[in-house]
Design an enzyme around this catalytic site. Structure first.
Site, PDB file in Angstrom:
ATOM      1  N   ARG A  97      40.831  45.736  27.496  1.00 48.93           N
ATOM      2  CA  ARG A  97      40.960  44.344  27.945  1.00 48.93           C
ATOM      3  C   ARG A  97      42.212  43.710  27.342  1.00 48.93           C
ATOM      4  NH1 ARG A  97      36.671  39.225  27.929  1.00 48.93           N
ATOM      5  NH2 ARG A  97      38.252  37.650  28.327  1.00 48.93           N
ATOM      6  N   ASN A 151      32.224  43.661  35.442  1.00 48.98           N
ATOM      7  CA  ASN A 151      33.456  43.331  36.154  1.00 48.98           C
ATOM      8  C   ASN A 151      34.314  44.575  36.418  1.00 48.98           C
ATOM      9  OD1 ASN A 151      33.355  40.473  36.543  1.00 48.98           O
ATOM     10  ND2 ASN A 151      33.533  40.211  34.341  1.00 48.98           N
ATOM     11  N   CYS A 173      27.382  37.403  39.765  1.00 48.54           N
ATOM     12  CA  CYS A 173      28.215  36.776  38.732  1.00 48.54           C
ATOM     13  C   CYS A 173      27.598  35.427  38.386  1.00 48.54           C
ATOM     14  CB  CYS A 173      29.644  36.597  39.240  1.00 48.54           C
ATOM     15  SG  CYS A 173      30.728  35.729  38.070  1.00 48.54           S
ATOM     16  N   ASP A 174      27.629  35.076  37.118  1.00 49.57           N
ATOM     17  CA  ASP A 174      26.997  33.821  36.696  1.00 49.57           C
ATOM     18  C   ASP A 174      27.983  32.668  36.553  1.00 49.57           C
ATOM     19  OD1 ASP A 174      28.239  34.984  34.461  1.00 49.57           O
ATOM     20  OD2 ASP A 174      26.986  33.853  33.095  1.00 49.57           O
ATOM     21  N   HIS A 204      34.947  34.853  41.499  1.00 53.83           N
ATOM     22  CA  HIS A 204      35.945  34.099  40.727  1.00 53.83           C
ATOM     23  C   HIS A 204      37.026  33.518  41.634  1.00 53.83           C
ATOM     24  CE1 HIS A 204      35.014  36.260  36.635  1.00 53.83           C
ATOM     25  NE2 HIS A 204      33.989  35.605  37.147  1.00 53.83           N
ATOM     26  N   TYR A 269      38.463  29.612  38.151  1.00 50.31           N
ATOM     27  CA  TYR A 269      39.396  30.735  38.133  1.00 50.31           C
ATOM     28  C   TYR A 269      40.547  30.558  39.125  1.00 50.31           C
ATOM     29  CZ  TYR A 269      36.566  33.621  35.031  1.00 50.31           C
ATOM     30  OH  TYR A 269      35.894  34.123  33.942  1.00 50.31           O
ATOM     31  N   ARG A 289      42.850  36.003  25.005  1.00 48.37           N
ATOM     32  CA  ARG A 289      41.402  35.767  24.975  1.00 48.37           C
ATOM     33  C   ARG A 289      40.660  36.890  24.240  1.00 48.37           C
ATOM     34  NH1 ARG A 289      37.224  32.692  24.212  1.00 48.37           N
ATOM     35  NH2 ARG A 289      35.361  33.392  25.276  1.00 48.37           N
TER      36      ARG A 289
END
Length: 447
Positions: A97, A151, A173-174, A204, A269, A289
């Site tokens: 990531r 994801n 997705c929440d 998103h 997003y 992040r």
């Protein structure tokens, strides 16, 4: 409340996730609606999973000793005799990531977990593992359902549509629900469960057409628009007491995002697509992040797990609060298990749900959830702006799956070059070439 005497067996694929303990606590709080007989963890990282698993074993012993609990790295053991598979994997973990975020920034493109080149890189990494988990589920528990929230959801969903079209997998997705929880507070309601809504788009990448009070039918949209135009989705006060600075900025920036189409309420997003130069300018290429998560959430979660194991008790643990993410997944499982046909969001082949978008596009729309899966609710036409943006983004996502299927460098380059966050093809190539090196253990060998 439970409608019959059944109890269910659940496996969490990604048992080493930092979200797992909080999810387990919510599962235990929800035994009146989704009772368990067995809970298992599966992860291919034994060391990471053990840190979580040993702490959860103490939680289970203290709070639900009647529920059988175990964790394993053996797929047969994990996926045998289960009713639901919860997909929560991160292929390459936070190391990858970090590359997803930092490599694009090196070339003046925003790096983000699920959008732009970073999101596409993550999606390409995830396909093989998600398909593998589906196959294990079908082999060892053919009647089980998989609820996947790993994801990049849009790309994973497209891979499921192509390679496992008949699998009992629902991709969710929440994030819209998290925003709706904020809408509920803004509107003076208790939670997202008090709201009804019309929503359409991609994962998103979506818009609310309408938000109403679930009980009275009162249209809350005008009031919410007025609030969002000034404040974004920032609530502040006690509600946002523990919200991290980067998320505070995101919620507030929704005010700018809203201005591009005041006829709808936007997903946050969209900021990465509307204002990519602003995002790059305000990013730190050396501290993204991922670094925030490693410094805060991961350290906090593993530290708490270590404390629980050392003290031999989970009393006073940091997860004893209601979490929207976990509640949402439990509600979905309840709807499928008891065939309630409740309304939630899913990422599915369009097939007319958005009337002017191609049938084979993976879209995120409200659906009725039941024992036979999901039934989409038609949301009408996409607006002109949304139509153009959706088609461009869907094409990027399909090109990523093309790259996986054909082992094609050119298809992946096309995906990067077409994406709205990337300024031109030469930049796309530089990002991709760097991505190829670090993703070698995870990507197919692109030619």
């Amino acid at each position: 409340m439970v409608e019959d005497n059944r109890k269910f067996s659940v496996v969490i694929a990604g048992g080493g996730s930092t979200f797992t303990p909080g999810f387990v606590i919510n599962l235990l709080k929800s035994q009146d609606k989704f009772p368990l007989r067995k809970l298992k963890f599966y992860d291919n990282d034994a060391e990471r999973q053990k840190k979580i698993g040993d702490a959860v074993a103490i939680i289970m012993k203290e709070r639900a000793p009647e529920i059988e609990f175990s964790y394993t790295t053996d797929p047969k053991e994990a996926f045998t005799d289960v009713d639901f598979v919860m997909g929560s994997i991160r292929v390459g973990k936070y190391e990858m990531r970090s590359y997803d975020e930092k490599i694009p920034l090196k070339y003046g493109v925003y790096g983000q977990e699920t959008t732009g080149p970073g999101g596409m890189a993550y999606g390409l990494r995830s396909i093989k593992s998600i398909i593998e988990i589906i196959d294990w589920m079908e082999e060892y528990s053919p009647n089980a359902w998989m609820i996947n929230y790993s994801n990049t959801i849009a790309i994973v969903s497209e891979a499921c549509r192509r390679f496992r079209p008949n699998a009992k997998v629902i991709n969710i997705c929440d994030m819209p629900i998290d925003l709706m929880d904020r809408m509920a507070v803004i509107a003076g309601r208790k939670s997202f469960k008090d709201l009804d809504f019309k929503y359409y788009g991609l994962n998103h990448f979506g818009w609310w057409k309408e938000v109403r009070d679930r009980k009275t039918g009162e249209d809350l949209t005008p009031m919410l628009k007025e609030y969002v135009a000034k404040n974004g989705y920032w609530v502040g006060g006690e509600y946002d007491e523990h919200t991290e600075a980067s998320w505070e900025a995101t919620f507030k920036e929704a005010a700018e995002v809203y201005q591009l189409d005041p006829t709808t309420l936007p997903n946050t997003y969209l900021q990465y697509y509307y204002f990519p130069q602003y995002e790059v300018k305000n990013a730190d290429p050396k501290h993204t992040r991922t670094d925030e998560i490693l410094e805060y959430r991961q350290k906090l979660v593993f530290g708490e797990c270590e404390r629980i194991v050392k003290e031999g008790t989970a009393k006073g643990n940091l997860w004893d609060y209601s979490e929207v993410h976990s509640e949402y997944i439990v509600d979905i499982c309840h709807a499928i298990a008891y065939n309630t046909h409740e309304k939630f969001l899913a990422n599915i082949p369009n097939n007319g749900a958005i009337s002017n978008i191609a049938d084979d596009a993976i879209v995120e729309v409200p659906c009725l959830f039941g024992a036979d899966g999901v039934q989409p609710i038609c949301q009408g036409e996409a607006g002109r702006l949304q139509y153009g943006m959706i088609n461009e983004q869907v094409t990027c996502e399909k090109l990523v799956v093309d790259a996986y299927e054909q082992k094609s460098y050119v298809k992946m380059l096309e995906a990067f070059a077409l994406n709205k966050t990337v300024p031109d093809a030469s930049v796309a190539k530089k990002i991709l070439d760097d991505m190829m090196v670090v993703n070698k253990p995870y990507w197919p060998d692109l030619k």
